[in-house]
Design a protein around this motif. Sequence first.
Motif, PDB file in Angstrom:
ATOM      1  N   HIS A  12       0.850  -1.184   0.000  1.00  0.00           N
ATOM      2  CA  HIS A  12       0.000   0.000   0.000  1.00  0.00           C
ATOM      3  C   HIS A  12       0.887   1.236   0.000  1.00  0.00           C
ATOM      4  O   HIS A  12       1.958   1.226   0.627  1.00  0.00           O
ATOM      5  CB  HIS A  12      -0.914   0.019   1.231  1.00  0.00           C
ATOM      6  CG  HIS A  12      -1.869  -1.136   1.297  1.00  0.00           C
ATOM      7  ND1 HIS A  12      -2.962  -1.242   0.484  1.00  0.00           N
ATOM      8  CD2 HIS A  12      -1.867  -2.251   2.079  1.00  0.00           C
ATOM      9  CE1 HIS A  12      -3.611  -2.357   0.744  1.00  0.00           C
ATOM     10  NE2 HIS A  12      -2.965  -2.998   1.712  1.00  0.00           N
ATOM     11  N   PRO A  13       0.498   2.288  -0.687  1.00  0.00           N
ATOM     12  CA  PRO A  13       1.320   3.495  -0.686  1.00  0.00           C
ATOM     13  C   PRO A  13       1.452   4.067   0.708  1.00  0.00           C
ATOM     14  O   PRO A  13       0.529   4.003   1.523  1.00  0.00           O
ATOM     15  CB  PRO A  13       0.560   4.450  -1.620  1.00  0.00           C
ATOM     16  CG  PRO A  13      -0.825   3.914  -1.676  1.00  0.00           C
ATOM     17  CD  PRO A  13      -0.727   2.448  -1.477  1.00  0.00           C
ATOM     18  N   SER A  14       2.617   4.606   0.992  1.00  0.00           N
ATOM     19  CA  SER A  14       2.912   5.171   2.299  1.00  0.00           C
ATOM     20  C   SER A  14       3.694   6.463   2.109  1.00  0.00           C
ATOM     21  O   SER A  14       3.985   6.872   0.979  1.00  0.00           O
ATOM     22  CB  SER A  14       3.729   4.176   3.134  1.00  0.00           C
ATOM     23  OG  SER A  14       4.920   3.813   2.450  1.00  0.00           O
ATOM     24  N   ALA A  15       4.045   7.102   3.201  1.00  0.00           N
ATOM     25  CA  ALA A  15       4.784   8.364   3.110  1.00  0.00           C
ATOM     26  C   ALA A  15       6.192   8.149   2.567  1.00  0.00           C
ATOM     27  O   ALA A  15       6.744   9.017   1.877  1.00  0.00           O
ATOM     28  CB  ALA A  15       4.847   9.033   4.477  1.00  0.00           C
ATOM     29  N   GLU A  16       6.765   6.972   2.840  1.00  0.00           N
ATOM     30  CA  GLU A  16       8.134   6.693   2.392  1.00  0.00           C
ATOM     31  C   GLU A  16       8.350   5.189   2.381  1.00  0.00           C
ATOM     32  O   GLU A  16       7.841   4.459   3.237  1.00  0.00           O
ATOM     33  CB  GLU A  16       9.146   7.357   3.316  1.00  0.00           C
ATOM     34  CG  GLU A  16      10.584   7.228   2.870  1.00  0.00           C
ATOM     35  CD  GLU A  16      11.547   8.078   3.693  1.00  0.00           C
ATOM     36  OE1 GLU A  16      12.753   8.045   3.392  1.00  0.00           O
ATOM     37  OE2 GLU A  16      11.081   8.762   4.634  1.00  0.00           O
ATOM     38  N   ALA A  17       9.108   4.715   1.415  1.00  0.00           N
ATOM     39  CA  ALA A  17       9.486   3.302   1.361  1.00  0.00           C
ATOM     40  C   ALA A  17      10.642   3.129   0.391  1.00  0.00           C
ATOM     41  O   ALA A  17      10.648   3.735  -0.696  1.00  0.00           O
ATOM     42  CB  ALA A  17       8.311   2.423   0.924  1.00  0.00           C
ATOM     43  N   CYS A  18      11.627   2.349   0.799  1.00  0.00           N
ATOM     44  CA  CYS A  18      12.724   1.935  -0.091  1.00  0.00           C
ATOM     45  C   CYS A  18      13.414   3.116  -0.774  1.00  0.00           C
ATOM     46  O   CYS A  18      13.787   3.052  -1.950  1.00  0.00           O
ATOM     47  CB  CYS A  18      12.217   0.960  -1.140  1.00  0.00           C
ATOM     48  SG  CYS A  18      11.424  -0.524  -0.486  1.00  0.00           S
ATOM     49  N   GLY A  19      13.585   4.199  -0.050  1.00  0.00           N
ATOM     50  CA  GLY A  19      14.274   5.357  -0.605  1.00  0.00           C
ATOM     51  C   GLY A  19      13.422   6.290  -1.430  1.00  0.00           C
ATOM     52  O   GLY A  19      13.936   7.246  -2.018  1.00  0.00           O
ATOM     53  N   VAL A  20      12.114   6.048  -1.484  1.00  0.00           N
ATOM     54  CA  VAL A  20      11.200   6.923  -2.221  1.00  0.00           C
ATOM     55  C   VAL A  20      10.290   7.633  -1.232  1.00  0.00           C
ATOM     56  O   VAL A  20       9.676   6.999  -0.368  1.00  0.00           O
ATOM     57  CB  VAL A  20      10.343   6.130  -3.225  1.00  0.00           C
ATOM     58  CG1 VAL A  20       9.409   7.077  -3.991  1.00  0.00           C
ATOM     59  CG2 VAL A  20      11.224   5.353  -4.194  1.00  0.00           C
ATOM     60  N   ARG A  21      10.197   8.952  -1.353  1.00  0.00           N
ATOM     61  CA  ARG A  21       9.303   9.751  -0.524  1.00  0.00           C
ATOM     62  C   ARG A  21       8.096  10.158  -1.358  1.00  0.00           C
ATOM     63  O   ARG A  21       8.234  10.579  -2.495  1.00  0.00           O
ATOM     64  CB  ARG A  21      10.025  10.994   0.021  1.00  0.00           C
ATOM     65  CG  ARG A  21      11.278  10.647   0.786  1.00  0.00           C
ATOM     66  CD  ARG A  21      11.897  11.833   1.518  1.00  0.00           C
ATOM     67  NE  ARG A  21      11.964  13.055   0.741  1.00  0.00           N
ATOM     68  CZ  ARG A  21      12.884  13.304  -0.197  1.00  0.00           C
ATOM     69  NH1 ARG A  21      13.782  12.388  -0.500  1.00  0.00           N
ATOM     70  NH2 ARG A  21      12.897  14.456  -0.847  1.00  0.00           N
ATOM     71  N   ASN A  22       6.934  10.039  -0.769  1.00  0.00           N
ATOM     72  CA  ASN A  22       5.682  10.228  -1.484  1.00  0.00           C
ATOM     73  C   ASN A  22       5.203  11.667  -1.358  1.00  0.00           C
ATOM     74  O   ASN A  22       4.809  12.110  -0.273  1.00  0.00           O
ATOM     75  CB  ASN A  22       4.632   9.259  -0.915  1.00  0.00           C
ATOM     76  CG  ASN A  22       3.387   9.166  -1.771  1.00  0.00           C
ATOM     77  OD1 ASN A  22       3.109  10.040  -2.580  1.00  0.00           O
ATOM     78  ND2 ASN A  22       2.635   8.091  -1.583  1.00  0.00           N
ATOM     79  N   GLY A  23       5.205  12.386  -2.466  1.00  0.00           N
ATOM     80  CA  GLY A  23       4.794  13.778  -2.456  1.00  0.00           C
ATOM     81  C   GLY A  23       3.328  14.004  -2.766  1.00  0.00           C
ATOM     82  O   GLY A  23       2.887  15.154  -2.910  1.00  0.00           O
ATOM     83  N   TYR A  24       2.545  12.932  -2.869  1.00  0.00           N
ATOM     84  CA  TYR A  24       1.117  13.083  -3.116  1.00  0.00           C
ATOM     85  C   TYR A  24       0.457  13.825  -1.961  1.00  0.00           C
ATOM     86  O   TYR A  24       0.868  13.682  -0.806  1.00  0.00           O
ATOM     87  CB  TYR A  24       0.473  11.695  -3.246  1.00  0.00           C
ATOM     88  CG  TYR A  24      -0.294  11.469  -4.536  1.00  0.00           C
ATOM     89  CD1 TYR A  24       0.128  12.000  -5.744  1.00  0.00           C
ATOM     90  CD2 TYR A  24      -1.447  10.685  -4.539  1.00  0.00           C
ATOM     91  CE1 TYR A  24      -0.573  11.763  -6.919  1.00  0.00           C
ATOM     92  CE2 TYR A  24      -2.160  10.443  -5.715  1.00  0.00           C
ATOM     93  CZ  TYR A  24      -1.707  10.997  -6.896  1.00  0.00           C
ATOM     94  OH  TYR A  24      -2.406  10.764  -8.055  1.00  0.00           O
ATOM     95  N   GLU A  25      -0.583  14.630  -2.236  1.00  0.00           N
ATOM     96  CA  GLU A  25      -1.271  15.359  -1.167  1.00  0.00           C
ATOM     97  C   GLU A  25      -1.801  14.404  -0.108  1.00  0.00           C
ATOM     98  O   GLU A  25      -1.744  14.693   1.098  1.00  0.00           O
ATOM     99  CB  GLU A  25      -2.407  16.195  -1.755  1.00  0.00           C
ATOM    100  CG  GLU A  25      -1.921  17.372  -2.583  1.00  0.00           C
ATOM    101  CD  GLU A  25      -3.076  18.188  -3.132  1.00  0.00           C
ATOM    102  OE1 GLU A  25      -4.251  17.847  -2.857  1.00  0.00           O
ATOM    103  OE2 GLU A  25      -2.812  19.182  -3.835  1.00  0.00           O
ATOM    104  N   HIS A  26      -2.366  13.291  -0.543  1.00  0.00           N
ATOM    105  CA  HIS A  26      -2.823  12.235   0.364  1.00  0.00           C
ATOM    106  C   HIS A  26      -2.148  10.952  -0.098  1.00  0.00           C
ATOM    107  O   HIS A  26      -2.555  10.356  -1.110  1.00  0.00           O
ATOM    108  CB  HIS A  26      -4.343  12.105   0.332  1.00  0.00           C
ATOM    109  CG  HIS A  26      -5.064  13.387   0.645  1.00  0.00           C
ATOM    110  ND1 HIS A  26      -5.078  13.945   1.907  1.00  0.00           N
ATOM    111  CD2 HIS A  26      -5.761  14.232  -0.162  1.00  0.00           C
ATOM    112  CE1 HIS A  26      -5.782  15.071   1.880  1.00  0.00           C
ATOM    113  NE2 HIS A  26      -6.200  15.269   0.638  1.00  0.00           N
ATOM    114  N   ALA A  27      -1.120  10.529   0.632  1.00  0.00           N
ATOM    115  CA  ALA A  27      -0.266   9.422   0.180  1.00  0.00           C
ATOM    116  C   ALA A  27      -1.068   8.169  -0.139  1.00  0.00           C
ATOM    117  O   ALA A  27      -0.766   7.457  -1.102  1.00  0.00           O
ATOM    118  CB  ALA A  27       0.786   9.123   1.253  1.00  0.00           C
TER     119      ALA A  27
END
Length: 239
Positions: A78-93
């Motif tokens: 499931h998408p999260s704020a961060e995983a595996c060196g990727v940071r999620n810039g979506y307004e609602h992760a």
Amino acid sequence: MIVAIDAGNSRIKWAVHERSGWLDRGVLATADVAWLADAADEWPAVARVVVCNVAGKAVAEAISSVLGKRYGRIVFLHPSAEACGVRNGYEHAWQLGADRWAALIGARGLSTAACLVVCAGTATTVDLLDGTGLFRGGLILPGFDLMRESLARHTAQLPFAEGAFRDEPRNTEDAIFSGCLQAQLGAVERVFATLARECDARCLLTGGAAGHLAAHLQIPFECVDDLILKGLVRYADTV
């Protein structure tokens, strides 16, 4: 040993992975999800199963039911704020599609340079991943075939076009084929322009319609098979 499963709108792709690489793989229609039981008979009993599902709750439940008794714990990405060196810039992760998140994770495993992650399937997604690992946002548009199907379904005079790409189309079949492909190419190339000045920036292209785009893209790109599955394998090592 990891079994990665990518459950999409049209197809379910699966692959078995160990440190040395891919051992086995297969594909089936999403409507035939129950057939995963037959495939699982050939998978190692000690494997960890990780799933990316964008085909809805019923498919997720079917996967859990089919595989749960054999494998016990099945991990759904499931998408999260961060995983595996990727940071999620979506307004609602949490609103980001799991397939896009998996592809971004897979892309970061291949390169630490800025890249445009393009998944060309039933839908086409075009996602910006900068050199720091920040997902900055992206596009969702109808896929190449879906565009052609929409014209055939909703217009009285236009067919499902099996034409050819032309710079100056002079028949209806070529005009539809070229127009739908130009729309895909234009979206990809316009978004890539925002990354073009970053060092070693490139486009990573995956999905069933990737070949159509690859033949005409005018930006640095690399075709990557099974980018979503690669992302699932990376994610599996963290859970």
